[in-house]
Scaffold this active site. Structure first.
Site: not given
Ligand code: PGA
Length: 247
Positions: A9, A11, A96, A98, A163, A169, A208
């Site tokens: 992903n 983003k 997601h 976000e 998640e 992140g 992560s």
């Molecule tokens: P990350 O993000 O691996 O940077 O923690 C995962 C995601 O948001 O899908």
């Protein structure tokens, strides 16, 4: 036996130049493991067609990061599922955290999934609790509520991604035990409400995931791959994570 799936992903990152290099770095390495692992990348909307062209001849699939719940019309800024299918997407990430933080509700995400499936796209449906919800002991209930909205319309090609918001992140990963425990409760909920789908449905872990922790996470019984954010922007790291998903 569920086939492992690794989704990158990206983003809101990248430019046509950096994405060109990233895709070339991934395709050159991933081809060898393609018979064991499904690999998908999700670039920002403006780069979908570029990435589709770069993926020609590779087994890596294309995903979008969301789609509209509407079919077409006066929805400025939205992108319809049939447009995504038209530019070569096979998958779409929905719900997601976000986007949930930006106001998307369980009901909206369920409607987006219906719109996506109608165009032949396979939804990757994200669920996960915040740190406060986990600290208050509500993680399982929160995820169960998010799932409840999605479960009635699930189809066998859908994928669920767990998640935990506190792990996205942040560099802080759920332990393999924490992740496995949540994945097992997700599968138990599927068994209860959609028993015909429970065993075959892939449940990805995201938050992560890095080359150093991927293999242990993917070795858990109910973890069928990963949704990768930060580490998916680096071809070497992403490739190492795909390797770790090889059975
Ligand atoms: P990350 O993000 O691996 O940077 O923690 C995962 C995601 O948001 O899908």
């Amino acid at each position: 036996m569920r086939r492992k799936l690794v989704v990158g992903n990206w983003k809101m990152h990248g430019s046509s130049t950096s994405i060109d290099a990233l895709v070339k770095g991934i395709t050159s390495a991933v081809t060898d493991v393609a018979s064991h692992v499904d690999v998908v990348v999700a670039p920002p909307f403006p780069y979908l067609a570029q990435v589709k062209a770069l993926l020609k001849g590779s087994t890596i699939d294309l995903a979008a990061q969301t789609c509209s719940a509407n079919v077409q019309g006066a929805y400025t800024g939205d992108v319809a599922a049939d447009m995504l299918a038209d530019v070569g997407c096979r998958w779409v990430i929905l719900g997601h955290s976000e986007r949930r933080e930006a106001g998307e509700s369980n009901a909206l995400i369920a409607t987006q999934a219906v719109a996506a499936r109608a165009q032949g796209l396979m939804p990757i449906l994200c669920v996960g609790e915040t740190l406060t919800q986990r600290q208050q002991g509500n993680a399982v209930d929160v995820v169960a509520d998010q799932l409840a909205a999605l479960i009635p319309a699930l189809t066998e090609d859908d994928v669920i991604a767990y998640e935990p918001v506190w792990a996205i992140g942040t560099g802080e990963t759920a332990t393999p035990e924490q992740a496995q425990s949540m994945h097992a409760s997700i599968r138990a909920e599927l068994k209860q409400y959609r028993p015909e789908l429970a065993e075959g449905m892939r449940i990805l872990y995201g938050g992560s995931v890095k080359p150093g922790n991927a293999a242990t996470l993917f070795a858990q019984q109910d973890i069928d791959g990963g949704l990768i954010g930060g580490a998916a922007l680096n071809a070497e790291d992403f490739n190492a994570i795909v390797m770790a998903a090889q059975d």
